[in-house]
Scaffold this motif. Structure first.
Motif, PDB file in Angstrom:
ATOM      1  N   ALA A   1       0.882  -1.029   0.185  1.00 31.70           N
ATOM      2  CA  ALA A   1       0.086   0.011   0.023  1.00 31.70           C
ATOM      3  C   ALA A   1       0.854   1.406  -0.102  1.00 31.70           C
ATOM      4  O   ALA A   1       0.623   2.051  -0.764  1.00 31.70           O
ATOM      5  CB  ALA A   1      -0.953  -0.011   1.183  1.00 31.70           C
ATOM      6  N   ARG A   2       1.924   1.089   0.949  1.00 28.40           N
ATOM      7  CA  ARG A   2       3.002   2.352   0.593  1.00 28.40           C
ATOM      8  C   ARG A   2       3.377   2.697  -0.461  1.00 28.40           C
ATOM      9  O   ARG A   2       3.456   3.732  -1.134  1.00 28.40           O
ATOM     10  CB  ARG A   2       3.869   2.092   1.662  1.00 28.40           C
ATOM     11  CG  ARG A   2       3.393   2.269   3.035  1.00 28.40           C
ATOM     12  CD  ARG A   2       4.481   1.926   4.258  1.00 28.40           C
ATOM     13  NE  ARG A   2       4.150   2.106   5.679  1.00 28.40           N
ATOM     14  CZ  ARG A   2       4.970   2.170   6.692  1.00 28.40           C
ATOM     15  NH1 ARG A   2       6.576   2.113   6.591  1.00 28.40           N
ATOM     16  NH2 ARG A   2       4.674   2.133   7.943  1.00 28.40           N
ATOM     17  N   ILE A   3       4.088   1.371  -1.034  1.00 25.77           N
ATOM     18  CA  ILE A   3       4.320   1.791  -2.754  1.00 25.77           C
ATOM     19  C   ILE A   3       3.182   2.306  -3.571  1.00 25.77           C
ATOM     20  O   ILE A   3       3.587   3.007  -4.481  1.00 25.77           O
ATOM     21  CB  ILE A   3       4.882   0.473  -3.053  1.00 25.77           C
ATOM     22  CG1 ILE A   3       6.205   0.169  -2.111  1.00 25.77           C
ATOM     23  CG2 ILE A   3       5.288   0.393  -4.438  1.00 25.77           C
ATOM     24  CD1 ILE A   3       6.892  -1.342  -2.454  1.00 25.77           C
ATOM     25  N   ARG A   4       2.262   1.453  -3.379  1.00 20.48           N
ATOM     26  CA  ARG A   4       1.025   2.131  -4.444  1.00 20.48           C
ATOM     27  C   ARG A   4       0.517   3.667  -4.241  1.00 20.48           C
ATOM     28  O   ARG A   4       0.266   4.263  -5.122  1.00 20.48           O
ATOM     29  CB  ARG A   4      -0.089   1.106  -4.248  1.00 20.48           C
ATOM     30  CG  ARG A   4      -1.299   1.512  -5.164  1.00 20.48           C
ATOM     31  CD  ARG A   4      -2.347   0.484  -4.941  1.00 20.48           C
ATOM     32  NE  ARG A   4      -2.919   0.630  -3.578  1.00 20.48           N
ATOM     33  CZ  ARG A   4      -2.940  -0.257  -2.698  1.00 20.48           C
ATOM     34  NH1 ARG A   4      -1.985  -1.137  -2.699  1.00 20.48           N
ATOM     35  NH2 ARG A   4      -3.721  -0.202  -1.464  1.00 20.48           N
ATOM     36  N   ARG A   5       0.741   4.311  -2.814  1.00 17.84           N
ATOM     37  CA  ARG A   5       0.535   5.510  -2.586  1.00 17.84           C
ATOM     38  C   ARG A   5       1.369   6.416  -3.160  1.00 17.84           C
ATOM     39  O   ARG A   5       0.945   7.639  -3.704  1.00 17.84           O
ATOM     40  CB  ARG A   5       0.336   5.616  -1.259  1.00 17.84           C
ATOM     41  CG  ARG A   5      -0.742   4.895  -0.450  1.00 17.84           C
ATOM     42  CD  ARG A   5      -1.047   5.669   0.808  1.00 17.84           C
ATOM     43  NE  ARG A   5       0.010   5.342   1.804  1.00 17.84           N
ATOM     44  CZ  ARG A   5       0.027   4.107   2.542  1.00 17.84           C
ATOM     45  NH1 ARG A   5      -1.234   3.255   2.291  1.00 17.84           N
ATOM     46  NH2 ARG A   5       0.828   3.718   3.458  1.00 17.84           N
ATOM     47  N   ARG A   6       2.477   6.086  -3.559  1.00 19.45           N
ATOM     48  CA  ARG A   6       3.382   6.682  -4.268  1.00 19.45           C
ATOM     49  C   ARG A   6       4.087   6.228  -5.626  1.00 19.45           C
ATOM     50  O   ARG A   6       4.973   6.338  -6.006  1.00 19.45           O
ATOM     51  CB  ARG A   6       4.891   7.063  -3.300  1.00 19.45           C
ATOM     52  CG  ARG A   6       4.466   7.885  -2.061  1.00 19.45           C
ATOM     53  CD  ARG A   6       5.651   8.042  -1.087  1.00 19.45           C
ATOM     54  NE  ARG A   6       5.274   9.010  -0.059  1.00 19.45           N
ATOM     55  CZ  ARG A   6       4.600   8.950   0.841  1.00 19.45           C
ATOM     56  NH1 ARG A   6       3.902   7.795   1.183  1.00 19.45           N
ATOM     57  NH2 ARG A   6       4.664   9.954   1.801  1.00 19.45           N
TER      58      ARG A   6
END
Length: 758
Positions: A45-50
């Motif tokens: 999720a952290r990667i997808r957000r950025r």
């Protein structure tokens, strides 16, 4: 005046004691932020957000890498292969003589090291003329302009001239080092094949140089072997000549020594040896006899001192006189014993018998003395004979020693001459073999080319594809790590879950998203509940208004709500304005007071020019209460503007007029809402909160620093007022919030967004 405010707080109807204390946080209400294990879904999720930033970073890094690699000078590599063939020198017996033979791992490694040696490369460079090739001998860099300027000004001296030979040798050494760096020598698999690779900016130059190295190695090896064979043959010739001279000198020395020492081949030497052997045998017998005589003499002398043993144990078999005397003594002794028994000691017969016994004993002693003298004479004769034999033996030994010394010296000379003859014969044979095979061995190379080098069609450097792929993967991994770490070091609140874990006894009563996909003007945001009622923003405002209404319905006296925040720009004014309008639309009689007397913002939010009449003129007793209230054009909401700005806030809000105004508004309206300044900017909220029954603290989503929020709430919690505090997460990005792994993620996005329409 301050006392009146406190009294007002005590005057205001209170909640039951248990209810009033239930909201108060224990131990300050701020829990320490503990570290939690990050789940795999949260990492993604952290990667997808950025994802956009990650993609941009990867794209830029990849493009930069491609441009950088494309700008590098390409290098081409060509390779030639040599096979090392073992020489059958062992069959000729020349493996050790000429220093070559079968190949093993150490010899192959030595030949590979020879291909990279400075002397060999210097020969290759000289034959190829690499000193004239710019790639291997680039022109010297021009003198920097600053150095020329300093030299012209006399601040730096002119460089001293360098000797041409030293300069050329320096250039050759540098050229050889550049050549060594561009050469690779390796073994092909488990074989005797050596691959020679050359890298160059010119593919044809690389191929020609690789072939030149192989040819030079073969030629140099042949020349070396030919010179070695010549040196070996010459050495054998010199050695044979020297050995012949040594053999002749040795034989001449043997003949001279024989003549000087009279060494003629006879049996004399053997006769002397036989005499020495016979004399040695006689000497042994003489020593044995002498030893026996000495033993006999010692035994007799020992018995001589002991008469009893002489009479009883002495061997008399060889001496009848001694035997007779001993028998007589024994008989006479028995007779004396008998007479002593019969007649006594003094009887004449007894005395006569004792005298006879004494005469016999003296005769025995005399006979023993004679025997001793005979034994001594026999011993002296044996000793004299032994000494004579020893003298004769020593004389014969001296004669033999003199003869043997000469013969030993002669034998040494003969052995030396024989060894030299043997060595001469061996060298003659080896010389014949070397001379016969010299041309054959020198003309047969130990290596041959099995694959010539051809110009390469594609460069091996730079590896553009590999570099781009590596840069892409490295940038992707690095960007993902940065994204994960950025979330880990995020210093803001992004969820109601975070706030409730951090402040377990303070409720989050609302999460307000931004209006649209980006932040809009305050006027448009405040009008969203009217013009865009089916948006997530309007829905969140309706939810917040419903919570305030439920508070008032449970206790109509607690109808004053104070909105504040930690810092400016938290969305506090937009939130309270929208909520007040929504309450008015819901039929609640609501009044909104702008108590930010330093920097009032309600006029801008409601899209009007700052009015002259308002709270400040009223508290300064410059106008009446009836002229204080203004009605919103879009709703039935009543507004009390600040009417200007001032820094004398404490005097105004602690006045009796302020106290009376709030009391009258509480009586007239269902809900009274107060917009106060930020907590960290000024201390006004600690005075204004005494008029409120409940305090709503706005926190901007993903923006306000956690330490700032914690500090502001700590200031509020440590105050003396007892109003419950509730939190509002404002200006939330609904789309980004949906990508988080919190419980309230996606509340206004994703599938939930189908309940709203723009």
């Amino acid at each position: 005046m301050a006392q009146q405010i406190i009294n007002y707080d005590s005057y205001r109807p209170r909640e039951p004691e248990a209810q009033a204390e239930s909201w108060r946080p224990r131990g300050g209400g701020i829990m320490p932020s503990d570290w939690q294990m990050i789940s795999l879904s949260e990492l993604f999720a952290r990667i997808r957000r950025r994802a956009v930033l990650i993609g941009l970073f990867v794209f830029i890094a990849t493009v930069l890498t491609y441009n950088l690699v494309s700008g590098l000078t390409p290098l081409y590599q060509s390779s030639t292969q040599l096979i090392l063939e073992p020489q059958n020198a062992a069959a000729l017996g020349l493996e050790q003589t000429l220093g070559f033979g079968s190949l093993d791992e150490r010899s192959i490694q030595s030949k590979m090291a020879e291909l990279r040696s400075s002397n060999f490369l210097e020969g290759v460079a000289g034959q190829f003329g690499l000193l004239e090739v710019e790639e291997f001998n680039p022109p010297p860099a021009p003198t920097p302009a600053w150095r020329r300027a300093l030299t012209d000004m006399g601040l730096l001296s002119e460089p001293e001239p360098v000797d041409e030979q030293i300069l050329r040798r320096t250039l050759e050494i540098r050229m050889i080092e550049r050549l060594r760096k561009k050469i690779s020598v390796q073994l092909v698999g488990v074989s005797n094949v050596i691959e020679i690779g050359v890298k160059s900016e010119n593919p044809e130059l690389a191929a020609r140089l690789a072939n030149e190295i192989a040819d030079t190695y073969i030629t140099t090896n042949l020349e070396t072997r030919y010179r070695a064979a010549e040196r070996t043959a010459g050495w054998f010739a010199d050695k044979v000549t020297s050995l012949k001279e040594d053999v002749e000198a040795a034989e001449t020395a043997i003949a001279s020594y024989r003549a000087e020492n009279g060494l003629i081949e006879t049996n004399q030497g053997d006769q002397v040896g036989q005499q020495i052997a016979e004399l040695t045998s006689q000497l042994v017998l003489a020593e044995t006899e002498r030893t026996a005589r000495e033993t006999e003499l010692r035994r007799i002398l020992g018995l001589k001192g002991n008469p009893s043993q002489l009479e009883t144990t002495f061997d008399t078999a060889g001496n009848p006189i001694l035997q007779s005397l001993r028998d007589q003594i024994l008989t006479k002794r028995s007779e004396v014993q008998q007479l002593s028994t019969d007649f006594g000691e003094n009887h004449p017969t007894m005395i006569s018998a004792r005298n006879e016994l004494a005469d016999l004993q003296r005769s025995l002693a005399a006979e023993v003395e004679r025997i001793v003298r005979d034994a001594e004479d026999n011993l002296a004769i044996a000793q004299a004979r032994e000494e004579r034999l020893l003298e004769i033996l020593q004389d014969r030994q001296n004669q033999a020693s003199t003869s043997n010394h000469a013969r030993v010296t002669l034998a040494t000379l003969e052995r030396d001459a024989a060894a030299k003859r043997t060595l001469l014969e061996g060298f003659l044979g080896r010389q014949t073999e070397v001379t016969a095979q010299e041309d054959f061995l020198a003309e047969k190379p130990e290596a041959r080319v099995i694959a010539d080098a051809e110009p390469a069609l594609r460069p091996i450097f730079p590896p553009t594809k590999l570099a781009v792929i590596g840069a892409f993967l490295a940038a992707l991994v690095f960007a993902c790590l940065l994204a994960i770490l950025a979330e880990e070091f995020d210093n803001s609140y992004r969820s109601a879950d975070q706030l409730e874990r951090r402040f377990p006894n303070i409720k989050v009563v609302g999460t307000v998203p931004i209006f649209g996909r980006s932040e809009r003007a305050p006027k448009k945001v405040a009008m969203a509940v009217i013009k865009s009622p089916n948006t997530p923003y309007a829905e969140s405002i309706r939810s917040l208004a419903g919570r305030l209404t439920s508070h008032v319905q449970s206790d109509t006296s607690n109808n004053v709500f104070l909105f504040t925040s930690a810092e400016p720009g938290e969305g506090k004014t937009s939130t309270i304005s929208s909520t007040a309008r929504q309450l008015a639309l819901n039929g609640q009689k609501t009044v909104l007071i702008d108590c930010d007397l330093r920097r009032p913002s309600l006029p801008k939010t409601f899209g009007i020019q700052p009015p002259v009449n308002g709270l400040i003129p009223y508290l300064n007793d410059q106008m009446r209460f009836d002229g204080l209230i203004t009605t919103d054009d879009a709703t039935s909401l009543d507004l009390i503007y600040s009417g200007g700005h001032t820094h004398d806030v404490f005097r105004l809000i602690s006045s009796d007029l302020m106290f009376n105004m709030i009391s009258e508004l509480r009586r007239r309206y269902d809900i009274v809402m107060i917009d106060s300044p930020p907590v960290m900017a000024v201390d006004d909220v600690n005075y204004l909160r005494n008029f409120a029954s409940r305090l709503l603290f706005c926190i901007r989503w993903g923006k306000t620093r956690r330490r700032t929020v914690d500090r502001a709430l700590t200031n509020l919690l440590e105050g003396e007022s007892s109003q419950p505090i509730e939190l509002v997460l404002s200006r939330m990005d609904a789309v980004r919030h949906a990508s988080y792994d919190y419980g309230d993620a996606g509340v206004y996005a994703g599938s939930n967004a189908r309940y709203y329409s723009a």
